[in-house]
Design an enzyme around this catalytic site. Sequence first.
Site: not given
Ligand code: IDP
Ligand code: MG
Length: 140
Positions: A11, A51, A114, A117, A128
């Site tokens: 990312k 997304y 974070n 992905h 994807e």
């Molecule tokens: P994942 O990446 O661990 O699968 P997902 O729930 O699919 O997590 O969420 C997709 C992405 O959305 C996350 O990797 C993160 O970048 C962002 N995200 C998820 N939850 C939050 C939140 O509560 N606040 C802000 N961004 C979030």
């Molecule tokens: Mg996810």
Amino acid sequence: MSTERTFSIIKPDATRRNLTGGVTKMLEDAGLRVVASKRIHMTKEQAEGFYAVHKERPFFNDLVSFMISGPVVVQVLEGENAMAKNREVMGATNPANADEGTIRKVYAESIEANTVHGSDSLENAAIEIAYFFKPEEIVG
Ligand code: IDP
Ligand code: MG
């Protein structure tokens, strides 16, 4: 056990900090092989489409803005149980909850920024991968 392919994104928070190699080394050390890779700057439409499953979530607009804030590296990873193995080495979505030694524990800045992905199912991995790569761009 079977050889699988999964989809990964390094990312913008990671490309900004010059961590493409560092993240990729952790993936490779976990037994995953990069069989396709390209650095791109996603358009807003591309990020929104990618997304789309999250479009009702409160963080959707911020997430799209973040994902287009800089270049990303999209990758196809191959290996035994690649999907689950990648999720394991990524660590929890929120780095505060991520296990020691995971990519997000080591590198992530926040729950949003974070670092990586990873596909959450083989079905989504196939979708994807096809969103970003032509079959001939994947060389196993
Ligand atoms: P994942 O990446 O661990 O699968 P997902 O729930 O699919 O997590 O969420 C997709 C992405 O959305 C996350 O990797 C993160 O970048 C962002 N995200 C998820 N939850 C939050 C939140 O509560 N606040 C802000 N961004 C979030
Ligand atoms: Mg996810």
